[in-house]
Design a protein around this motif. Structure first.
Motif, PDB file in Angstrom:
ATOM      1  N   SER A   1       0.862  -1.168   0.000  1.00 27.32           N
ATOM      2  CA  SER A   1       0.000   0.000   0.000  1.00 27.32           C
ATOM      3  C   SER A   1       0.905   1.226   0.000  1.00 27.32           C
ATOM      4  O   SER A   1       1.917   1.254  -0.703  1.00 27.32           O
ATOM      5  CB  SER A   1      -0.932  -0.028   1.214  1.00 27.32           C
TER       6      SER A   1
ATOM      7  N   GLU B   1       4.288   7.029   9.899  1.00 26.82           N
ATOM      8  CA  GLU B   1       3.224   6.395  10.692  1.00 26.82           C
ATOM      9  C   GLU B   1       2.506   7.436  11.553  1.00 26.82           C
ATOM     10  O   GLU B   1       1.272   7.450  11.645  1.00 26.82           O
ATOM     11  CB  GLU B   1       3.817   5.296  11.582  1.00 26.82           C
TER      12      GLU B   1
ATOM     13  N   ARG C   1      -0.547  -3.672   9.651  1.00 24.80           N
ATOM     14  CA  ARG C   1      -0.069  -2.548   8.837  1.00 24.80           C
ATOM     15  C   ARG C   1       1.318  -2.138   9.311  1.00 24.80           C
ATOM     16  O   ARG C   1       1.507  -1.809  10.480  1.00 24.80           O
ATOM     17  CB  ARG C   1      -1.031  -1.359   8.934  1.00 24.80           C
ATOM     18  N   THR C   2       2.282  -2.159   8.399  1.00 24.66           N
ATOM     19  CA  THR C   2       3.628  -1.681   8.697  1.00 24.66           C
ATOM     20  C   THR C   2       3.848  -0.379   7.943  1.00 24.66           C
ATOM     21  O   THR C   2       4.037  -0.377   6.721  1.00 24.66           O
ATOM     22  CB  THR C   2       4.702  -2.708   8.276  1.00 24.66           C
ATOM     23  N   ALA C   3       3.767   0.727   8.644  1.00 24.43           N
ATOM     24  CA  ALA C   3       4.031   2.040   8.051  1.00 24.43           C
ATOM     25  C   ALA C   3       5.456   2.451   8.428  1.00 24.43           C
ATOM     26  O   ALA C   3       5.874   2.273   9.575  1.00 24.43           O
ATOM     27  CB  ALA C   3       3.033   3.068   8.555  1.00 24.43           C
TER      28      ALA C   3
ATOM     29  N   ALA D   1      -1.781  -8.698   5.123  1.00 23.94           N
ATOM     30  CA  ALA D   1      -1.189  -7.514   5.749  1.00 23.94           C
ATOM     31  C   ALA D   1      -0.908  -6.458   4.687  1.00 23.94           C
ATOM     32  O   ALA D   1      -0.998  -6.722   3.482  1.00 23.94           O
ATOM     33  CB  ALA D   1       0.104  -7.896   6.470  1.00 23.94           C
ATOM     34  N   THR D   2      -0.565  -5.262   5.149  1.00 24.49           N
ATOM     35  CA  THR D   2      -0.119  -4.202   4.239  1.00 24.49           C
ATOM     36  C   THR D   2       1.239  -3.679   4.690  1.00 24.49           C
ATOM     37  O   THR D   2       1.586  -3.749   5.868  1.00 24.49           O
ATOM     38  CB  THR D   2      -1.097  -3.004   4.192  1.00 24.49           C
TER      39      THR D   2
ATOM     40  N   LYS E   1      -8.069  -5.157   4.362  1.00 22.11           N
ATOM     41  CA  LYS E   1      -8.784  -5.321   5.641  1.00 22.11           C
ATOM     42  C   LYS E   1      -9.902  -6.355   5.512  1.00 22.11           C
ATOM     43  O   LYS E   1     -10.132  -7.153   6.426  1.00 22.11           O
ATOM     44  CB  LYS E   1      -9.339  -3.980   6.105  1.00 22.11           C
TER      45      LYS E   1
ATOM     46  N   ASN F   1       3.134   0.050   4.190  1.00 21.47           N
ATOM     47  CA  ASN F   1       2.796   1.418   3.782  1.00 21.47           C
ATOM     48  C   ASN F   1       4.036   2.311   3.830  1.00 21.47           C
ATOM     49  O   ASN F   1       4.297   2.958   4.848  1.00 21.47           O
ATOM     50  CB  ASN F   1       1.717   1.990   4.714  1.00 21.47           C
TER      51      ASN F   1
ATOM     52  N   GLU G   1      -6.371  -0.650   0.748  1.00 24.79           N
ATOM     53  CA  GLU G   1      -6.542  -0.792   2.206  1.00 24.79           C
ATOM     54  C   GLU G   1      -7.849  -1.512   2.517  1.00 24.79           C
ATOM     55  O   GLU G   1      -7.892  -2.405   3.378  1.00 24.79           O
ATOM     56  CB  GLU G   1      -6.539   0.592   2.871  1.00 24.79           C
TER      57      GLU G   1
END
Length: 261
Positions: free
Chosen positions: A131, A246, A238-240, A171-172, A157, A174, A153
């Motif tokens: 994402s 983040e 979510r890993t931003a 998962a995403t 989800k 970002n 997203e």
């Protein structure tokens, strides 16, 4: 534990570095690219890094290319392939807007569906959608791309809930604004159709927004983070990254709950 990882759009940008980085860590990496010249380029990069990648042309919009996914077994699928184009949403040509959705949403979901069927059959697997900070945030004149990533997203989800019972993780990742050239090409694209004689959006406003691209992050940091996260059995949905991105994402989400018009 070594994993077999399939990552689309591995011919350039963050995915190229990530594919090479994962291979260096000993993982088996299946690294399709969009165009034939990218096959040669990635092969040369892999040889220079003394790693092995399984490289072939797979334009995710091409049904014949896409069918190649069925020939591979893998533990993790990374839906990375995407295109980027900016411009004001009130005036962007619909042909351009549809093309972004064709690649970033429809074709991307089609690849994820193929991976999902494989994983459901196996009773395990992980789908990671690449994402963006744009999946949560919205920036003027980046609306076309932002709309596709907001959609990703929602897809991620929803699929997380739908596939959880089958043992499949979703998962995403970002990324913030990293200097791979991807964002710069997007900013440039709108000038191909924009004409200040006929469009109401002010040229100087778009030029001012483009100046934000002068301050982008080093791609190596994001590649290192992706190489760390992708093979893990457990991590955040979510890993931003980086942390300041983040923080910005969380602040913008909160702001819209309190915003009045």
């Amino acid at each position: 534990m070594t994993k077999t990882i399939f990552i689309t759009g591995a011919g350039s940008g963050l995915a190229k570095g990530t594919a090479l980085g994962l291979a260096k860590k000993g993982h088996r990496v299946i690294a399709p690219v969009e165009t034939a010249p990218q096959v040669t380029s990635l092969m040369e990069a892999a040889e220079a890094e003394n790693v092995k990648l399984e490289i072939f042309k797979m334009d995710i919009k091409n049904p014949q290319d896409l069918a190649q996914m069925y020939d591979y077994d893998f533990d993790i699928f990374v839906a990375n392939a995407a295109v980027n184009e900016g411009g004001p949403l009130g005036e962007v040509p619909m042909m351009n807007f549809r093309e972004l959705f064709e690649v970033n949403v429809f074709s991307t979901l089609e690849t994820a569906q193929i991976a999902a069927r494989k994983f459901v059959e196996n009773g395990k697997g992980k789908i990671i959608f690449l994402s963006s900070m744009a999946g949560i945030m919205s920036t003027p004149y980046v609306g076309p791309y932002t709309a596709t990533k907001h959609t990703i997203e929602a897809i991620a989800k929803t699929m997380r809930k739908e596939l959880e019972g089958f043992g499949v993780q979703v998962a995403t990742i970002n990324p913030g604004a990293f200097a791979t050239g991807f964002n710069d090409r997007s900013a440039e694209a709108k000038w191909k159709w924009y004409d200040e004689k006929i469009h109401f959006t002010k040229k100087e406003d778009m030029e001012e927004a483009d100046q934000a691209l002068e301050d982008q992050y080093d791609p190596k940091d994001m590649i290192d983070k992706m190489v760390e996260i992708i093979p893990q059995d457990h991590h955040k949905f979510r890993t931003a990254y980086p942390p300041e991105t983040e923080k910005q994402m969380k602040e913008e989400e909160q702001m819209h709950w309190d915003l009045e018009i």
